[in-house]
Write a protein that holds these residues in place. Structure first.
Motif, mmCIF file in Angstrom:
data_model
loop_
_atom_site.group_PDB
_atom_site.id
_atom_site.type_symbol
_atom_site.label_atom_id
_atom_site.label_comp_id
_atom_site.label_asym_id
_atom_site.label_seq_id
_atom_site.Cartn_x
_atom_site.Cartn_y
_atom_site.Cartn_z
ATOM 1 N N LYS A 125 0.830 -1.213 0.000
ATOM 2 C CA LYS A 125 0.000 0.000 0.000
ATOM 3 C C LYS A 125 0.865 1.265 0.000
ATOM 4 C CE LYS A 125 -3.737 -2.085 2.673
ATOM 5 N NZ LYS A 125 -4.525 -2.026 3.922
ATOM 6 N N THR A 126 1.900 1.278 0.849
ATOM 7 C CA THR A 126 2.692 2.505 0.966
ATOM 8 C C THR A 126 3.500 2.764 -0.315
ATOM 9 O OG1 THR A 126 4.519 1.373 2.017
ATOM 10 C CG2 THR A 126 2.920 2.348 3.471
ATOM 11 N N LEU A 127 3.958 1.683 -0.956
ATOM 12 C CA LEU A 127 4.703 1.866 -2.208
ATOM 13 C C LEU A 127 3.761 2.410 -3.286
ATOM 14 C CD1 LEU A 127 6.811 -1.440 -2.169
ATOM 15 C CD2 LEU A 127 7.617 0.830 -1.542
ATOM 16 N N LEU A 128 2.543 1.883 -3.334
ATOM 17 C CA LEU A 128 1.565 2.381 -4.307
ATOM 18 C C LEU A 128 1.234 3.850 -4.039
ATOM 19 C CD1 LEU A 128 -0.885 -0.660 -4.571
ATOM 20 C CD2 LEU A 128 0.430 0.324 -6.461
ATOM 21 N N ALA A 129 1.253 4.241 -2.765
ATOM 22 C CA ALA A 129 0.954 5.640 -2.419
ATOM 23 C C ALA A 129 2.106 6.567 -2.800
ATOM 24 C CB ALA A 129 0.656 5.761 -0.933
ATOM 25 N N GLY A 130 3.317 6.007 -2.989
ATOM 26 C CA GLY A 130 4.440 6.858 -3.416
ATOM 27 C C GLY A 130 5.697 6.728 -2.582
ATOM 28 N N ALA A 131 5.691 5.838 -1.587
ATOM 29 C CA ALA A 131 6.901 5.670 -0.773
ATOM 30 C C ALA A 131 7.943 4.860 -1.533
ATOM 31 C CB ALA A 131 6.554 4.962 0.538
ATOM 32 N N PHE A 157 4.889 -7.082 -12.335
ATOM 33 C CA PHE A 157 5.935 -6.091 -12.084
ATOM 34 C C PHE A 157 7.259 -6.778 -11.775
ATOM 35 C CE2 PHE A 157 2.137 -3.704 -10.311
ATOM 36 C CZ PHE A 157 1.983 -2.874 -11.421
ATOM 37 N N GLU A 158 8.326 -6.253 -12.357
ATOM 38 C CA GLU A 158 9.662 -6.792 -12.054
ATOM 39 C C GLU A 158 10.434 -5.886 -11.121
ATOM 40 O OE1 GLU A 158 11.483 -7.365 -15.841
ATOM 41 O OE2 GLU A 158 10.369 -9.231 -16.209
ATOM 42 N N ARG A 159 10.097 -4.601 -11.136
ATOM 43 C CA ARG A 159 10.824 -3.629 -10.303
ATOM 44 C C ARG A 159 9.841 -2.714 -9.561
ATOM 45 N NH1 ARG A 159 12.894 -3.730 -15.047
ATOM 46 N NH2 ARG A 159 11.936 -1.759 -15.664
ATOM 47 N N ILE A 160 10.287 -2.235 -8.424
ATOM 48 C CA ILE A 160 9.414 -1.388 -7.597
ATOM 49 C C ILE A 160 9.030 -0.085 -8.317
ATOM 50 C CG2 ILE A 160 9.492 0.048 -5.478
ATOM 51 C CD1 ILE A 160 10.706 -2.441 -4.120
ATOM 52 N N ASN A 161 9.982 0.438 -9.101
ATOM 53 C CA ASN A 161 9.706 1.684 -9.821
ATOM 54 C C ASN A 161 8.512 1.585 -10.765
ATOM 55 O OD1 ASN A 161 11.317 3.590 -8.857
ATOM 56 N ND2 ASN A 161 13.006 3.294 -10.314
ATOM 57 N N GLN A 162 8.195 0.361 -11.165
ATOM 58 C CA GLN A 162 7.086 0.206 -12.115
ATOM 59 C C GLN A 162 5.721 0.490 -11.480
ATOM 60 O OE1 GLN A 162 8.328 -3.819 -13.195
ATOM 61 N NE2 GLN A 162 8.586 -3.143 -15.314
ATOM 62 N N PHE A 163 5.661 0.404 -10.151
ATOM 63 C CA PHE A 163 4.345 0.663 -9.533
ATOM 64 C C PHE A 163 4.404 1.692 -8.399
ATOM 65 C CE2 PHE A 163 6.148 -2.869 -7.200
ATOM 66 C CZ PHE A 163 5.807 -2.634 -5.880
ATOM 67 N N LYS A 164 5.618 2.144 -8.057
ATOM 68 C CA LYS A 164 5.744 3.129 -6.973
ATOM 69 C C LYS A 164 4.955 4.394 -7.319
ATOM 70 C CE LYS A 164 9.307 5.952 -6.043
ATOM 71 N NZ LYS A 164 10.734 6.285 -5.831
ATOM 72 N N GLY A 165 4.080 4.816 -6.434
ATOM 73 C CA GLY A 165 3.322 6.056 -6.653
ATOM 74 C C GLY A 165 2.157 5.914 -7.613
ATOM 75 N N ARG A 166 1.875 4.682 -8.053
ATOM 76 C CA ARG A 166 0.791 4.506 -9.026
ATOM 77 C C ARG A 166 -0.550 5.021 -8.480
ATOM 78 N NH1 ARG A 166 -0.552 -0.241 -13.232
ATOM 79 N NH2 ARG A 166 1.561 0.188 -13.900
ATOM 80 N N LEU A 167 -0.695 5.001 -7.171
ATOM 81 C CA LEU A 167 -1.953 5.508 -6.588
ATOM 82 C C LEU A 167 -1.720 6.787 -5.793
ATOM 83 C CD1 LEU A 167 -3.816 2.250 -5.502
ATOM 84 C CD2 LEU A 167 -4.065 3.592 -7.580
#
Ligand SMILES: Cc1cc2nc3c(=O)[nH]c(=O)nc-3n(C[C@H](O)[C@H](O)[C@H](O)COP(=O)(O)O)c2cc1C
Length: 327
Positions: A254-260, A293-303
């Motif tokens: 959740k936090t990675l999707l929020a932008g962390a 997804f292979e890397r965190i950057n691909q979904f970081k901040g998506r939401l």
């Protein structure tokens, strides 16, 4: 192949799970075990400005017959405490190899003891986290002065060291976004949202003050999600770590999707154990694979706020539906 690497405060972490500053991280032995348990980075227990001042006062009271001047004693305590801290950095670095060791200082005033940051750098810390947690209760408080203190302390530290500086914020600012923007403009590399205040309680049987829960619960996570979701959309050149109520593997996603870029965990390790780190990583890996997804950057901040058009989820303040007449 799932790659957990993430960039945080100019450091490349092997994964986004950081163990936050606490008694969990106050010895090299503990830190070695946390690194073996999979931690992506470790923030050492804070060195408190207050600790240095209180110990000096204590020594002055205990040894009133000694005629040392306050300055001398303060210098002695400072030197002793600081050396202990430098030793913690060096010994933790020696046993944690590829896991960054982040030193943590708690300061309230922009005083010369911050110059100690230079020695932290020389001892080999990978970054410095600054925690200025304090309540503002003075009736003559000047609005904005506490925010300005953050900026002043940050500037002082940036003048002293080249290390990345991470600002760990309390959770009661009127507008964290504006503060984060100022911190970014003055050289902060990352912010941690949020530190947790001591929780007061009252025992009604004994009619005395009591301590509230020392450890957090996942009920506290939405506050970090909200502000990371909003701030990471607006001040998007600085890195964010979520702290406060990150308890489950799902919370990490959740936090990675929020932008962390990373999460900090503390209470969950106290409550259970450091095996929670692996559980978080296993879940993250499966979730990434399931979602392609292979890397965190691909979904970081998506939401985050920028990426969810026309939906003001993070800025919503009232539960309108639930406050309607028939609820
Ligand atoms: C026992 C204990 C000691 C802590 N000591 C520190 C500290 O020295 N410096 C600091 O910045 N935060 C300290 N914290 C706060 C944690 O680093 C963390 O920000 C807070 O507990 C919220 O995260 P959590 O919900 O994962 O516990 C401490 C927390 C606990 C429970």
């Amino acid at each position: 192949m799932t790659d957990f690497k993430t960039n945080f405060a100019g450091l490349t972490l092997r994964n986004p799970i950081i163990v936050s500053s606490s008694g969990l991280t106050n010895s090299a032995d503990k830190n070695k075990k946390l690194a073996e348990a999979g931690a992506g980075a470790i923030v050492l227990k804070s060195l408190f400005e207050e600790q240095i001042l209180i110990e000096t006062d204590q020594m002055l009271t205990d040894a009133a017959s000694y005629m040392e001047g306050t300055d001398y004693l303060q210098e002695y305590v400072r030197h002793h405490k600081l050396n202990e801290y430098l030793e913690l950095i060096k010994s933790s670095k020696a046993v944690c190899q590829d896991v960054p060791i982040i030193a943590s200082i708690n300061c309230y005033s922009d005083s010369e003891w911050i110059d100690f940051a230079k020695q932290i750098e020389e001892a080999g810390a990978d970054a410095i986290e600054v925690n200025i947690l304090a309540l503002q209760t003075d009736i003559n408080y000047v609005y904005g002065s506490f925010e300005q203190r953050h900026v002043d302390i940050l500037k002082h530290i940036k003048k002293t060291v080249k290390l990345p500086v991470i600002m760990k914020l309390g959770n009661s600012f009127t507008n964290p976004v504006a503060l984060i923007n100022q911190l970014y403009a003055n050289g902060a590399d990352a912010v941690v949202l949020f530190n947790r205040f001591y929780q007061p309680d009252i025992d009604i049987i004994k009619m005395k003050h009591a301590a509230g829960p020392i450890l957090s619960s996942s009920n506290e996570l939405p506050n970090s999600l909200r502000w990371i979701g909003i701030a990471s959309a607006v001040v998007d050149k600085i890195d964010y770590a979520a702290s406060g109520g990150v308890q489950s593997p799902q919370d990490v996603v959740k936090t990675l999707l929020a932008g962390a870029s990373a999460v900090q965990v503390c209470s969950i390790i106290y409550k259970k154990s450091d095996t929670e780190i692996r559980k978080m990583l296993t879940f993250l890996g499966t979730w990434m694979q399931d979602n392609g997804f292979e890397r965190i950057n691909q979904f970081k901040g998506r939401l985050n706020h920028k990426n969810v058009k026309n939906a003001n989820y993070f800025e919503r303040t009232q539960f309108l539906k639930y406050f309607s007449a028939n609820k």
